[in-house]
Write an enzyme that holds these catalytic residues in place. Structure first.
Site, PDB file in Angstrom:
ATOM      1  N   ARG A 136       0.793  -1.220   0.000  1.00  0.00           N
ATOM      2  CA  ARG A 136       0.000   0.000   0.000  1.00  0.00           C
ATOM      3  C   ARG A 136       0.826   1.270   0.000  1.00  0.00           C
ATOM      4  O   ARG A 136       0.544   2.195  -0.742  1.00  0.00           O
ATOM      5  CB  ARG A 136      -0.977   0.006   1.168  1.00  0.00           C
ATOM      6  CG  ARG A 136      -2.218  -0.812   0.856  1.00  0.00           C
ATOM      7  CD  ARG A 136      -2.784  -1.355   2.096  1.00  0.00           C
ATOM      8  NE  ARG A 136      -1.672  -1.604   3.002  1.00  0.00           N
ATOM      9  CZ  ARG A 136      -1.619  -1.126   4.216  1.00  0.00           C
ATOM     10  NH1 ARG A 136      -2.587  -0.396   4.681  1.00  0.00           N
ATOM     11  NH2 ARG A 136      -0.581  -1.391   4.974  1.00  0.00           N
ATOM     12  N   THR A 137       1.829   1.322   0.837  1.00  0.00           N
ATOM     13  CA  THR A 137       2.560   2.581   0.944  1.00  0.00           C
ATOM     14  C   THR A 137       3.221   2.928  -0.387  1.00  0.00           C
ATOM     15  O   THR A 137       3.167   4.062  -0.847  1.00  0.00           O
ATOM     16  CB  THR A 137       3.614   2.506   2.068  1.00  0.00           C
ATOM     17  OG1 THR A 137       2.946   2.136   3.265  1.00  0.00           O
ATOM     18  CG2 THR A 137       4.302   3.830   2.274  1.00  0.00           C
ATOM     19  N   LYS A 194      23.137  -7.015  -5.272  1.00  0.00           N
ATOM     20  CA  LYS A 194      24.528  -7.272  -5.650  1.00  0.00           C
ATOM     21  C   LYS A 194      25.490  -6.684  -4.624  1.00  0.00           C
ATOM     22  O   LYS A 194      26.680  -6.593  -4.859  1.00  0.00           O
ATOM     23  CB  LYS A 194      24.840  -6.667  -7.018  1.00  0.00           C
ATOM     24  CG  LYS A 194      24.048  -7.264  -8.155  1.00  0.00           C
ATOM     25  CD  LYS A 194      24.352  -6.513  -9.446  1.00  0.00           C
ATOM     26  CE  LYS A 194      23.208  -6.621 -10.439  1.00  0.00           C
ATOM     27  NZ  LYS A 194      23.154  -5.436 -11.304  1.00  0.00           N
ATOM     28  N   ARG A 223      11.974   3.537   2.054  1.00  0.00           N
ATOM     29  CA  ARG A 223      11.604   2.675   3.173  1.00  0.00           C
ATOM     30  C   ARG A 223      12.761   1.716   3.399  1.00  0.00           C
ATOM     31  O   ARG A 223      13.310   1.146   2.453  1.00  0.00           O
ATOM     32  CB  ARG A 223      10.334   1.889   2.866  1.00  0.00           C
ATOM     33  CG  ARG A 223      10.127   0.761   3.879  1.00  0.00           C
ATOM     34  CD  ARG A 223       8.789   0.124   3.802  1.00  0.00           C
ATOM     35  NE  ARG A 223       7.762   1.027   4.304  1.00  0.00           N
ATOM     36  CZ  ARG A 223       6.509   0.639   4.526  1.00  0.00           C
ATOM     37  NH1 ARG A 223       6.133  -0.599   4.267  1.00  0.00           N
ATOM     38  NH2 ARG A 223       5.626   1.496   4.992  1.00  0.00           N
ATOM     39  N   HIS A 250       7.266   6.724  10.771  1.00  0.00           N
ATOM     40  CA  HIS A 250       6.533   6.560   9.520  1.00  0.00           C
ATOM     41  C   HIS A 250       5.633   7.793   9.411  1.00  0.00           C
ATOM     42  O   HIS A 250       4.431   7.731   9.656  1.00  0.00           O
ATOM     43  CB  HIS A 250       5.712   5.266   9.575  1.00  0.00           C
ATOM     44  CG  HIS A 250       5.114   4.854   8.265  1.00  0.00           C
ATOM     45  ND1 HIS A 250       5.198   5.629   7.123  1.00  0.00           N
ATOM     46  CD2 HIS A 250       4.412   3.755   7.909  1.00  0.00           C
ATOM     47  CE1 HIS A 250       4.582   5.013   6.128  1.00  0.00           C
ATOM     48  NE2 HIS A 250       4.091   3.871   6.577  1.00  0.00           N
TER      49      HIS A 250
END
Lengths: 426, 312
Positions: free
Chosen positions: B58-59, B86, B108, B137
């Protein structure tokens, strides 16, 4: 070469001396103390206004060799020590491979001899590979030159094994140095557990994780009679355990790092990884307790826990960053600024903390300036003002939270066995 | 009036004026999402990169939709498809992305402070924190505030109960900060094993008893039990957790009749909330999701507005 340090104040708590004295060094030893007229062939150092002390000992450094020469080598670490005013260092065994054998001990000593800057005395591992399970060949290592044993960053968790190690260490009368941390209780914490860890969203490490092990070690020292040395003590309660134990005559000693008597968890700003170490920075009240312990004698010595890391290991998130900071090139100035200039301890007491006591704990036989003693000498200019510049360190690493700090009092000359290994450019 | 910050790293850095500005701007952007043609050219020519090191549905979608509805170009980088796998470091990834001159990087990350690290290395782009470890958040707290405003017309003096795994929750921290700044009476509730030390520093009341937290509450905010962040066992079983801290119908006699039930999602149905309540008459959970788009549009708009004042 004959060297005369003229007009300095000789501070040597070992002989209860704090007086203006000329000091003559000949053939690597202190030849005379007193009022000495210079001869033409001698090298004469004008030490007026300076403090002349027995060589400083940093009993907690990581020189990273063998194995992590990208962080530090015995050579660069020795140069950093000399520049920081240290004539002797004890290097921790968590190298790769671990110093748990006579062979590695000999390798380290040989490298140090070839580097030729300061005395390097290795600490051997308590257990093989620092795994906390089987005792390492402590006797063989002692024969080769280790002066203490420790599993440093991997403290022995099993109490019975720790007890056996203490008992065994008595044969050689060496101290068992413990990084006190209960791993389960520490629970992977990234900083001291408190208001700031909650605010920053960083896993906290409860202070009791340290205190439990301090108390355990004291109790084990009581039943075994062995010498225990608490590395980098950091909490008020840990100190009060040590204070109590000393009153009861238990053979416990402890050290504190400059960062634990200067910085606290509230200083962690913007997730700066140069403020991440173990034990973590504690609270302001712990810092005050450290200062009290330094002044009342509970704390025996100041050691740096010099822990070099590459940029890569520090320029990352707080969670991922390596633990530890370097300290050999800042410790004396930090102590002068925060202990002497703020009247926390006397100059004699400072010399005890940096030289007399660690020398006695490790039995190096170099912590005095009596006539005939090995001429390991640290000279300090109390008025020298410095600005800490990590980019100019002799150490290979730069992980220092004090970069840019202005401090007063600095080592200006370091003499090892009569040889000047460092001299501050005026 | 621009925002006082260049980056949105946390509610901690925002002033009450900043929060009001974002909420007011969000109100006016809500309408765009209700139009048949849901796009305005306000941020045309701007680029937004979504850099997601943790899974999110969702975010990430919400930020992407927000950017697109304002006409900006949005690019998504997620951990599985980028060079992060990597072994490229966060700083390198950040520098590489910066070299493509984005206007905003939304990040995030599982580590607290990761957005702060990117911000330190950012010469031009604004960094938006879309959740950093257990830290903050901020856009979630802002969209929660917008949702509360929709129903209660104010935030000051409301009793808000935040229930669940407070320790591992960045949502709890950001909400405690925001609601505190806006004058709400905040209660947090959960087992002592999941309440971080000195959480009272946010001016909240801590209780281990759900009845105390819910009694007379205007807003009940349930948190997800974050099993992926829990490295130890904090409670004996889901059954026992639900009995003590789960939201079920019989516990709804404690809050006000007019109370709303919120949840930042994703919901663990039957773990922290009765499925029936999650969909029931008190629930505003889907409105939160809708408001998320408006709030993120406002954040993108205002951050770009501070770098170029002309865009109105």
């Amino acid at each position: 070469m004959t060297l005369l340090l003229k007009g300095g104040t000789v501070v040597d708590p070992g002989q209860k001396l704090k007086k203006k004295r000329d000091l003559l060094v000949e053939k690597g030893r202190v030849a005379a103390l007193g009022e000495i007229r210079a001869k033409k062939s001698w090298e004469v150092v004008d030490a007026r206004g300076w403090i002349v002390a027995p060589g400083f000992v940093d009993m907690h450094v990581h020189l990273r060799e063998p194995g992590r020469e990208d962080k530090e080598t015995i050579l660069t670490g020795s140069q950093a020590a000399a520049a920081g005013g240290f004539t002797s260092v004890m290097c921790m065994p968590n190298t790769q491979p671990v110093n748990d054998s006579e062979a590695i001990t000999r390798f380290i000593l040989e490298r140090a001899r070839r580097a030729g800057w300061v005395n390097v005395s290795p600490a051997g591992a308590i257990t093989k590979r620092l795994e906390g399970e089987e005792l390492a060949e402590i006797g063989e290592m002692v024969k080769a030159g280790v002066v203490a044993i420790t599993d440093d960053g991997n403290p022995v968790a099993n109490n019975q094994i720790m007890r056996r190690a203490l008992e065994y260490a008595k044969i050689f009368d060496i101290p068992v140095v413990d990084h006190c941390e209960d791993r389960h209780l520490a629970a992977g914490g990234l900083m001291n557990e408190g208001a700031d860890s909650t605010r920053l969203g960083l896993r906290g490490m409860n202070r009791t994780a340290e205190e439990l092990h301090v108390a355990r070690d004291i109790m084990l020292s009581r039943i075994t009679g062995a010498r225990v040395h608490v590395a980098h003590i950091s909490t008020k309660e840990s100190l009060s355990w040590v204070r109590q134990a000393k009153k009861q005559g238990i053979a416990v000693t402890c050290e504190v790092t400059p960062h634990h008597f200067i910085l606290h968890d509230g200083d962690i700003k913007n997730y700066d990884t140069n403020f991440k170490m173990k034990p973590p920075l504690r609270t302001l009240s712990d810092v005050r307790a450290m200062l009290e312990g330094l002044s009342d004698g509970t704390i025996d010595c100041i050691a740096t826990d010099h822990a070099p890391h590459t940029r890569l290991e520090k320029e990352t998130t707080f969670e991922e960053a390596a633990n530890g900071i370097i300290g050999m090139e800042t410790a004396v100035s930090l102590a002068w600024e925060f202990l002497i200039r703020r009247d926390t301890v006397s100059i004699s007491r400072l010399v005890e903390l940096f030289s007399t006591n660690p020398d006695r704990i490790l039995k190096l036989g170099r912590g005095t300036l009596e006539e005939g003693a090995i001429a390991d000498i640290t000279v300090i200019d109390p008025n020298c003002e410095i600005m800490v510049d990590a980019t100019k360190f002799r150490s290979k690493s730069r992980n220092c939270p004090f970069h840019g700090w202005r401090l007063h009092g600095a080592p200006v000359m370091t003499i090892v066995r009569g040889k000047i290994v460092y001299q501050r450019v005026r | 009036m621009p925002l006082s910050v260049k980056h949105l790293l946390g509610i901690e850095d925002l002033t009450v004026d900043d929060i009001n500005l974002i909420l007011n701007t969000s109100q006016s952007f809500k309408e765009i999402s209700a139009r048949p043609i849901k796009k305005v050219p306000t941020l045309r020519g701007k680029s937004v990169i979504n850099l997601f090191y943790e899974p999110s549905t969702r975010t990430r979608a919400s930020f992407e939709i927000a950017a697109k509805r304002l006409g900006a170009d949005a690019v998504n980088f997620s951990v599985a498809t980028s060079s992060v796998t990597k072994g490229e470091s966060l700083i390198d990834t950040g520098n590489n992305l910066q070299s493509m001159n984005p206007d905003i990087i939304v990040v995030r990350h599982s580590a607290a402070g990761a957005p702060h690290l990117l911000a330190q290395y950012s010469k031009y782009a604004s960094i938006v924190n879309a959740g950093d470890g257990m830290h903050e958040h901020p856009t979630q707290a802002l969209l929660d505030a917008l949702t509360i405003l929709d129903h209660k017309k104010k935030i000051a003096d409301l009793k808000v109960a935040i229930v669940g795994d407070i320790a591992h929750s960045r949502v709890a921290r950001s909400n405690a900060l925001l609601l505190g700044k806006m004058g709400a009476e905040v209660w947090v509730c959960g087992p002592p094993t999941l309440i971080p030390v000195e959480f009272e520093q946010y001016g909240v009341t801590v209780t281990y008893h759900m009845k105390e937290a819910l009694q007379g509450a205007d807003v009940v905010m349930m948190l997800r039990t974050q099993r992926e962040r829990q490295q130890e066992v904090f409670y004996p079983s889901v059954k026992e957790y639900f009995a003590l801290y789960g939201l079920e119908r019989k516990k709804m006699k404690w809050p006000k009749k007019s109370a709303i039930v919120m949840h930042p999602g994703p919901i663990n149905r039957g773990v922290e909330i009765d499925p029936e309540l999650a969909d029931g008459e008190y629930s505003v959970i889907l409105e939160q999701v809708t408001n998320g788009v408006a709030v993120r549009m406002a954040v993108l708009f205002l951050l770009l507005g501070t770098s170029e004042e002309s865009e109105q």
